[in-house]
Design a protein around this motif. Structure first.
Motif, PDB file in Angstrom:
ATOM      1  N   ILE A  61     -25.033  -6.974  28.330  1.00  0.00           N
ATOM      2  CA  ILE A  61     -26.125  -6.140  28.466  1.00  0.00           C
ATOM      3  C   ILE A  61     -27.613  -7.022  28.029  1.00  0.00           C
ATOM      4  O   ILE A  61     -28.693  -6.378  27.896  1.00  0.00           O
ATOM      5  CB  ILE A  61     -26.173  -4.913  27.427  1.00  0.00           C
ATOM      6  N   ALA A  62     -27.316  -8.077  27.629  1.00  0.00           N
ATOM      7  CA  ALA A  62     -28.569  -9.219  27.462  1.00  0.00           C
ATOM      8  C   ALA A  62     -29.160  -9.143  29.056  1.00  0.00           C
ATOM      9  O   ALA A  62     -30.343  -9.563  29.016  1.00  0.00           O
ATOM     10  CB  ALA A  62     -28.033 -10.685  27.065  1.00  0.00           C
ATOM     11  N   GLN A  63     -28.380  -9.068  30.026  1.00  0.00           N
ATOM     12  CA  GLN A  63     -29.107  -8.896  31.317  1.00  0.00           C
ATOM     13  C   GLN A  63     -29.996  -7.682  31.569  1.00  0.00           C
ATOM     14  O   GLN A  63     -29.330  -6.631  31.560  1.00  0.00           O
ATOM     15  CB  GLN A  63     -27.940  -9.102  32.339  1.00  0.00           C
ATOM     16  N   ALA A 103     -29.596  -6.969  22.070  1.00  0.00           N
ATOM     17  CA  ALA A 103     -30.192  -5.687  21.563  1.00  0.00           C
ATOM     18  C   ALA A 103     -31.295  -5.317  22.034  1.00  0.00           C
ATOM     19  O   ALA A 103     -31.483  -3.890  22.501  1.00  0.00           O
ATOM     20  CB  ALA A 103     -30.323  -5.898  19.805  1.00  0.00           C
ATOM     21  N   LEU A 104     -32.315  -5.934  22.407  1.00  0.00           N
ATOM     22  CA  LEU A 104     -33.590  -5.710  22.994  1.00  0.00           C
ATOM     23  C   LEU A 104     -33.573  -5.291  24.528  1.00  0.00           C
ATOM     24  O   LEU A 104     -34.093  -4.171  24.956  1.00  0.00           O
ATOM     25  CB  LEU A 104     -34.550  -6.677  22.499  1.00  0.00           C
ATOM     26  N   ASN A 105     -32.821  -6.074  25.359  1.00  0.00           N
ATOM     27  CA  ASN A 105     -32.787  -5.976  26.714  1.00  0.00           C
ATOM     28  C   ASN A 105     -31.889  -4.972  26.962  1.00  0.00           C
ATOM     29  O   ASN A 105     -32.347  -4.122  27.889  1.00  0.00           O
ATOM     30  CB  ASN A 105     -32.197  -7.419  27.237  1.00  0.00           C
ATOM     31  N   GLY A 106     -30.805  -4.770  26.286  1.00  0.00           N
ATOM     32  CA  GLY A 106     -30.113  -3.385  26.488  1.00  0.00           C
ATOM     33  C   GLY A 106     -30.962  -2.459  26.242  1.00  0.00           C
ATOM     34  O   GLY A 106     -30.758  -1.398  26.885  1.00  0.00           O
ATOM     35  N   THR A 107     -31.498  -2.018  25.191  1.00  0.00           N
ATOM     36  CA  THR A 107     -32.321  -0.907  24.817  1.00  0.00           C
ATOM     37  C   THR A 107     -33.642  -0.705  25.920  1.00  0.00           C
ATOM     38  O   THR A 107     -33.490   0.340  26.541  1.00  0.00           O
ATOM     39  CB  THR A 107     -33.071  -1.173  23.423  1.00  0.00           C
ATOM     40  N   ARG A 108     -34.201  -1.878  26.343  1.00  0.00           N
ATOM     41  CA  ARG A 108     -35.323  -1.742  27.351  1.00  0.00           C
ATOM     42  C   ARG A 108     -34.716  -1.524  28.603  1.00  0.00           C
ATOM     43  O   ARG A 108     -35.302  -0.445  29.377  1.00  0.00           O
ATOM     44  CB  ARG A 108     -36.091  -3.086  27.274  1.00  0.00           C
ATOM     45  N   GLY A 109     -33.747  -2.040  28.938  1.00  0.00           N
ATOM     46  CA  GLY A 109     -32.944  -1.925  30.063  1.00  0.00           C
ATOM     47  C   GLY A 109     -32.622  -0.576  30.608  1.00  0.00           C
ATOM     48  O   GLY A 109     -32.679   0.101  31.491  1.00  0.00           O
ATOM     49  N   ILE A 110     -31.741   0.145  29.565  1.00  0.00           N
ATOM     50  CA  ILE A 110     -31.338   1.526  29.837  1.00  0.00           C
ATOM     51  C   ILE A 110     -32.510   2.351  29.894  1.00  0.00           C
ATOM     52  O   ILE A 110     -32.511   3.368  30.712  1.00  0.00           O
ATOM     53  CB  ILE A 110     -30.333   1.910  28.748  1.00  0.00           C
ATOM     54  N   LEU A 111     -33.457   2.207  28.850  1.00  0.00           N
ATOM     55  CA  LEU A 111     -34.594   2.973  29.017  1.00  0.00           C
ATOM     56  C   LEU A 111     -35.407   3.024  30.448  1.00  0.00           C
ATOM     57  O   LEU A 111     -36.003   3.990  30.992  1.00  0.00           O
ATOM     58  CB  LEU A 111     -35.615   2.630  27.876  1.00  0.00           C
ATOM     59  N   GLU A 112     -35.631   1.845  30.727  1.00  0.00           N
ATOM     60  CA  GLU A 112     -36.373   1.613  32.073  1.00  0.00           C
ATOM     61  C   GLU A 112     -35.520   2.092  33.272  1.00  0.00           C
ATOM     62  O   GLU A 112     -36.301   2.907  34.097  1.00  0.00           O
ATOM     63  CB  GLU A 112     -36.508   0.391  32.518  1.00  0.00           C
ATOM     64  N   ALA A 113     -34.247   2.157  33.271  1.00  0.00           N
ATOM     65  CA  ALA A 113     -33.356   2.616  34.203  1.00  0.00           C
ATOM     66  C   ALA A 113     -33.361   4.166  34.440  1.00  0.00           C
ATOM     67  O   ALA A 113     -33.496   4.776  35.508  1.00  0.00           O
ATOM     68  CB  ALA A 113     -31.910   2.068  34.169  1.00  0.00           C
TER      69      ALA A 113
END
Ligand code: NDP
Length: 343
Positions: A61-63, A103-113
């Motif tokens: 989820i760092a991706q 931690a950050l990309n996972g959170t940002r990534g799911i919110l954006e999706a």
């Protein structure tokens, strides 16, 4: 309700998954590898067969795009997302890429999706931590009371101070990012965070091996393996704890209770010490006597009341109405579960 749960292979998430299925929700859960997906499917054959559980692999989820596909593919009728996946261990060699990025990309990534392709989502619940509430400087200050409104003042730039600091800033920055995102993007969903301290408790059935012992149960494993026989490990400066079943139940109440929207849930069962944990095991499990420290063994003392912070989580307690599981029950159930897994 159709719920998407990230990090389904985790210690806390495995309990959330079990409770969701008991309550007849329809669940899509994400894991990092196909091997973990198989384990979860094998643990819940009926739910899989009835189409109430789908396990999807999303990789690291760092991706930043890790969650795009699973959200788009399951957007239809999706109402709730529970985001628990985030690294909680100290085995990394590079804090930025192995801890902070996921931690950050996972959170940002799911919110954006969700924001982009799942307009039916009404609520997102994120597993944050007491790590995002405390202030390292004030842990030893008896005039400080941490509450739902307290924020860790440290930022990513402080990660080099120590491994625990790095973990704490990963959680703090991820939680801040989430609140900022919801405020800035005026999302269709609102946000709740769950901010537990150290989590103890039995390992859920879907976790087949001891490799999955979460970082916070490691101290009970150390005790049972005889590592505290002559000196009990330090309690550390925090001492607050919660049982995993209560932490999991809080995630579910977080979406069941409408008024929880916009709140931080500070779930705390109480304050403990490694000395107390050792005593509970000594009294309840004589079969481990030869590996356990006797009552005279030093170390693991409780924090001195005059030299430690206070906390107040009345608001969370009132909102959730959970009678927190006691330390005696939590530790005893943990030991029974570890025993069943071969320790
Ligand atoms: P676990 O280590 O058991 O669970 C962590 C979960 O996150 C696992 O599903 C793990 O997947 C996933 N994950 C971690 N890094 C990545 C990554 N780079 N890519 C994909 N998935 C990843 O710990 P817990 O269950 O204890 O932690 C769950 C959440 O609770 C975390 O957000 C943690 O910060 C928080 N928390 C935990 C506390 C505790 O004392 N246990 C206290 C307060 C908060 P995999 O199985 O593949 O590693």
């Amino acid at each position: 309700t159709k719920v998407l749960l990230t990090g389904g292979s985790g210690f806390i998430a495995a309990h959330i998954l079990e409770q969701l299925l008991v309550k007849n929700h329809t669940v899509i859960t994400t894991v990092r590898t196909e091997e973990k997906a198989q384990k979860i499917r094998a643990a819940h054959p009926d739910s899989i067969q009835q189409g109430r559980l789908t396990v999807v692999t999303v990789g690291d989820i760092a991706q930043p795009t890790a969650f795009d596909e699973v959200i788009a593919a399951n957007a239809d009728g999706l109402e709730v997302v529970l985001h628990t996946a985030s690294p909680f261990h100290f085995k990394w060699t590079d804090a930025q890429t192995e801890l902070i990025d996921p931690a950050l990309n996972g959170t940002r990534g799911i919110l954006e999706a969700i924001h982009r392709s799942a307009p039916s989502v009404k609520r997102v619940v994120i597993t944050s931590s007491f790590a995002a509430v405390l202030s390292e400087e004030r842990l030893f200050d008896p005039a400080t009371t941490f509450t739902e409104d307290s924020w860790n003042p440290d930022g990513v730039a402080d990660a080099g101070r120590s491994p625990p600091t790095a973990y704490r800033v990963s959680k703090t920055a991820a939680e801040r990012l989430a609140w900022d995102f919801v405020a800035r993007e005026k999302t269709s969903f609102d946000l709740v965070t769950v901010n537990p301290p150290v989590v103890f408790g039995p390992v859920a059935h879907s976790l087949a091996s001891l490799d999955s012992i979460n970082t916070s149960n490691e101290r009970i494993v150390a005790l049972l393996r005889g590592e505290w026989k002559t000196r009990i490990g330090d309690t550390g400066p925090v001492g607050l704890w919660i049982d995993v079943r209560d932490a999991a139940a809080a995630h579910i109440k977080a979406f069941e209770i409408p008024e929880a929207g916009g709140r931080r849930l500070f779930t705390v069962g109480g304050r403990t010490s490694n000395q107390e944990v050792a005593r509970i095991v000594r009294e309840g499990f004589p079969e481990y006597a030869d590996r356990l420290p006797g009552p005279e063994v030093p170390g693991g003392e409780p924090a001195d009341e005059n030299k430690t912070f206070k906390y107040n989580n009345d608001a969370t307690y009132k909102l959730l109405g959970i009678e927190w599981i006691s330390i005696e029950k939590s530790v005893s159930d943990t030991v029974r579960s570890l025993k069943a897994h071969g320790i």
